[in-house]
Write a protein that holds these residues in place. Structure first.
Motif, PDB file in Angstrom:
ATOM      1  N   LYS A 175       0.844  -1.195   0.000  1.00 37.09           N
ATOM      2  CA  LYS A 175       0.000   0.000   0.000  1.00 37.09           C
ATOM      3  C   LYS A 175       0.878   1.242   0.000  1.00 37.09           C
ATOM      4  O   LYS A 175       1.751   1.393   0.865  1.00 37.09           O
ATOM      5  CB  LYS A 175      -0.926  -0.011   1.214  1.00 37.09           C
ATOM      6  N   LEU A 176       0.628   2.142  -0.949  1.00 32.38           N
ATOM      7  CA  LEU A 176       1.493   3.304  -1.135  1.00 32.38           C
ATOM      8  C   LEU A 176       0.699   4.577  -1.344  1.00 32.38           C
ATOM      9  O   LEU A 176      -0.318   4.580  -2.051  1.00 32.38           O
ATOM     10  CB  LEU A 176       2.405   3.100  -2.355  1.00 32.38           C
ATOM     11  N   LEU A 177       1.178   5.642  -0.739  1.00 28.09           N
ATOM     12  CA  LEU A 177       0.803   7.001  -1.094  1.00 28.09           C
ATOM     13  C   LEU A 177       2.006   7.600  -1.804  1.00 28.09           C
ATOM     14  O   LEU A 177       3.134   7.532  -1.298  1.00 28.09           O
ATOM     15  CB  LEU A 177       0.468   7.826   0.150  1.00 28.09           C
ATOM     16  N   ILE A 178       1.795   8.183  -2.985  1.00 26.15           N
ATOM     17  CA  ILE A 178       2.900   8.676  -3.798  1.00 26.15           C
ATOM     18  C   ILE A 178       2.817  10.187  -3.963  1.00 26.15           C
ATOM     19  O   ILE A 178       1.780  10.729  -4.361  1.00 26.15           O
ATOM     20  CB  ILE A 178       2.890   8.014  -5.193  1.00 26.15           C
ATOM     21  N   ASP A 179       3.919  10.855  -3.662  1.00 30.25           N
ATOM     22  CA  ASP A 179       4.082  12.286  -3.943  1.00 30.25           C
ATOM     23  C   ASP A 179       4.945  12.416  -5.193  1.00 30.25           C
ATOM     24  O   ASP A 179       6.147  12.152  -5.139  1.00 30.25           O
ATOM     25  CB  ASP A 179       4.742  12.983  -2.758  1.00 30.25           C
ATOM     26  N   PRO A 180       4.361  12.812  -6.321  1.00 33.20           N
ATOM     27  CA  PRO A 180       5.135  12.867  -7.565  1.00 33.20           C
ATOM     28  C   PRO A 180       5.927  14.150  -7.744  1.00 33.20           C
ATOM     29  O   PRO A 180       6.618  14.311  -8.758  1.00 33.20           O
ATOM     30  CB  PRO A 180       4.048  12.753  -8.629  1.00 33.20           C
ATOM     31  N   GLY A 181       5.805  15.080  -6.797  1.00 36.18           N
ATOM     32  CA  GLY A 181       6.428  16.385  -6.955  1.00 36.18           C
ATOM     33  C   GLY A 181       5.506  17.351  -7.680  1.00 36.18           C
ATOM     34  O   GLY A 181       4.405  17.003  -8.111  1.00 36.18           O
ATOM     35  N   HIS A 182       5.966  18.592  -7.818  1.00 35.74           N
ATOM     36  CA  HIS A 182       5.165  19.658  -8.437  1.00 35.74           C
ATOM     37  C   HIS A 182       5.401  19.644  -9.941  1.00 35.74           C
ATOM     38  O   HIS A 182       6.443  20.074 -10.429  1.00 35.74           O
ATOM     39  CB  HIS A 182       5.568  20.997  -7.826  1.00 35.74           C
ATOM     40  N   ASN A 183       4.416  19.140 -10.676  1.00 37.77           N
ATOM     41  CA  ASN A 183       4.560  18.921 -12.113  1.00 37.77           C
ATOM     42  C   ASN A 183       3.728  19.895 -12.934  1.00 37.77           C
ATOM     43  O   ASN A 183       2.698  20.386 -12.500  1.00 37.77           O
ATOM     44  CB  ASN A 183       4.116  17.497 -12.455  1.00 37.77           C
ATOM     45  N   GLN A 184       4.190  20.114 -14.165  1.00 43.08           N
ATOM     46  CA  GLN A 184       3.466  20.938 -15.115  1.00 43.08           C
ATOM     47  C   GLN A 184       2.299  20.138 -15.683  1.00 43.08           C
ATOM     48  O   GLN A 184       2.426  19.413 -16.655  1.00 43.08           O
ATOM     49  CB  GLN A 184       4.387  21.398 -16.241  1.00 43.08           C
ATOM     50  N   THR A 185       1.158  20.280 -15.030  1.00 41.14           N
ATOM     51  CA  THR A 185      -0.082  19.622 -15.442  1.00 41.14           C
ATOM     52  C   THR A 185      -1.191  20.662 -15.358  1.00 41.14           C
ATOM     53  O   THR A 185      -0.979  21.773 -14.845  1.00 41.14           O
ATOM     54  CB  THR A 185      -0.420  18.456 -14.502  1.00 41.14           C
ATOM     55  N   PRO A 186      -2.400  20.335 -15.831  1.00 36.33           N
ATOM     56  CA  PRO A 186      -3.499  21.279 -15.637  1.00 36.33           C
ATOM     57  C   PRO A 186      -3.703  21.643 -14.168  1.00 36.33           C
ATOM     58  O   PRO A 186      -4.120  22.763 -13.855  1.00 36.33           O
ATOM     59  CB  PRO A 186      -4.703  20.511 -16.199  1.00 36.33           C
ATOM     60  N   LEU A 187      -3.394  20.722 -13.261  1.00 32.91           N
ATOM     61  CA  LEU A 187      -3.518  20.998 -11.828  1.00 32.91           C
ATOM     62  C   LEU A 187      -2.309  21.756 -11.303  1.00 32.91           C
ATOM     63  O   LEU A 187      -2.435  22.730 -10.558  1.00 32.91           O
ATOM     64  CB  LEU A 187      -3.690  19.696 -11.058  1.00 32.91           C
ATOM     65  N   GLY A 188      -1.109  21.337 -11.697  1.00 32.60           N
ATOM     66  CA  GLY A 188       0.116  21.927 -11.172  1.00 32.60           C
ATOM     67  C   GLY A 188       0.476  23.265 -11.772  1.00 32.60           C
ATOM     68  O   GLY A 188       1.241  24.037 -11.178  1.00 32.60           O
ATOM     69  N   GLY A 189      -0.050  23.550 -12.969  1.00 30.24           N
ATOM     70  CA  GLY A 189       0.207  24.825 -13.608  1.00 30.24           C
ATOM     71  C   GLY A 189       1.455  24.816 -14.476  1.00 30.24           C
ATOM     72  O   GLY A 189       2.347  23.974 -14.317  1.00 30.24           O
ATOM     73  N   PRO A 190       1.559  25.791 -15.400  1.00 32.91           N
ATOM     74  CA  PRO A 190       2.676  25.818 -16.346  1.00 32.91           C
ATOM     75  C   PRO A 190       4.005  26.226 -15.722  1.00 32.91           C
ATOM     76  O   PRO A 190       5.056  26.017 -16.334  1.00 32.91           O
ATOM     77  CB  PRO A 190       2.223  26.853 -17.383  1.00 32.91           C
ATOM     78  N   GLY A 191       3.978  26.798 -14.533  1.00 27.83           N
ATOM     79  CA  GLY A 191       5.216  27.244 -13.900  1.00 27.83           C
ATOM     80  C   GLY A 191       5.858  26.215 -12.992  1.00 27.83           C
ATOM     81  O   GLY A 191       6.888  26.498 -12.366  1.00 27.83           O
ATOM     82  N   ALA A 192       5.281  25.025 -12.904  1.00 30.21           N
ATOM     83  CA  ALA A 192       5.842  23.978 -12.036  1.00 30.21           C
ATOM     84  C   ALA A 192       7.227  23.563 -12.527  1.00 30.21           C
ATOM     85  O   ALA A 192       7.514  23.597 -13.725  1.00 30.21           O
ATOM     86  CB  ALA A 192       4.911  22.773 -12.006  1.00 30.21           C
ATOM     87  N   PRO A 193       8.095  23.145 -11.612  1.00 32.00           N
ATOM     88  CA  PRO A 193       9.479  22.852 -11.989  1.00 32.00           C
ATOM     89  C   PRO A 193       9.689  21.504 -12.674  1.00 32.00           C
ATOM     90  O   PRO A 193      10.747  21.277 -13.253  1.00 32.00           O
ATOM     91  CB  PRO A 193      10.217  22.877 -10.650  1.00 32.00           C
ATOM     92  N   LEU A 194       8.693  20.594 -12.600  1.00 33.48           N
ATOM     93  CA  LEU A 194       8.880  19.244 -13.127  1.00 33.48           C
ATOM     94  C   LEU A 194       7.973  18.988 -14.320  1.00 33.48           C
ATOM     95  O   LEU A 194       6.884  19.564 -14.430  1.00 33.48           O
ATOM     96  CB  LEU A 194       8.573  18.205 -12.045  1.00 33.48           C
TER      97      LEU A 194
END
Length: 228
Positions: A175-194
């Protein structure tokens, strides 16, 4: 092609879409869900030579979850991964309406656990059950202002996953909870570093490395423990 099968809940775009494709690229058969037909996910499935298939699902509907479970009867998964979240902006909690609070909590916290409960019976012994969380859900790391409702929803998700893990401690699933980091997605936004194409392969490496691990772990894309 591997006989291993994965079910990704919430794969129409962003991290879920990249995750589904990365798992298929590594040889798994992947079932990926979307709320609306067509789009990039379907195009990828059409070009996948059978590695990727698309199922329709509205995750907030218990009836639709039950219908998906029935359609997948007889399938055996080595991975069930729930990836779903919404964000309704950066508002202090006193400016969040009851309707907005309810919508975010249902989508980000309640529905992922309902999905796990509805579909966990498809996961083979020794398989993995995982949920996309976020460092934003870490209470000890909440040291800056902003995005109070989103943070609260991810903290609630983490807590509910702890309860799930306690209730199903003897089922043999990782069983895992995963933190993928701050990504450039519709949720994370275009300014995210990943970029998802960079971070998701690392997430899959973590999933592979954790196969068979007991208990529940909250890990980032490097396999490091995220503090609760």
């Amino acid at each position: 092609m591997s006989n291993r099968q994965a079910l990704i809940i919430g794969a129409s775009r962003g991290l879920g879409l990249v995750l589904a494709n990365e798992l298929a690229r590594r040889g798994r058969r992947v079932i990926a869900t979307t709320r609306q037909s067509g789009g990039e996910l379907q195009a990828d499935a059409d070009a996948s030579h059978g590695r990727l298939e698309v199922e329709s699902l509205e995750m907030t509907s218990s009836e639709k979850l039950a219908a998906l479970r029935e359609r997948l009867e007889g399938r055996r998964l080595d991975l069930l991964f729930v990836n779903a979240a919404i964000d309704r902006g950066d508002l202090p909690i006193d400016e969040v309406s009851t309707e907005m609070f309810t919508e975010v909590m249902i989508t980000n916290a309640l529905s992922p656990l309902r999905a796990l409960e509805a579909l966990r019976g498809l996961v083979a012994p020794g398989g993995t059950v995982a949920v996309m969380s976020s460092e934003q859900g870490s209470i000890s790391r909440n040291t800056e202002d902003g995005f109070e409702l989103y943070k609260a929803s991810k903290a609630a998700l983490n807590q509910l996953m702890r309860s799930y893990a306690n209730r199903h401690a003897d089922d043999g699933h990782t069983k895992l909870l995963i933190d993928p980091g701050h990504n450039q997605t519709p949720l994370g936004g275009p300014g995210a570093p990943l970029l998802p194409r960079d971070s998701i392969p690392a997430v899959v490496d973590v999933l592979e490395a954790q196969v068979g691990a007991p208990g529940l772990r909250f890990l980032n894309r490097h396999g490091e423990t995220v503090p609760w």
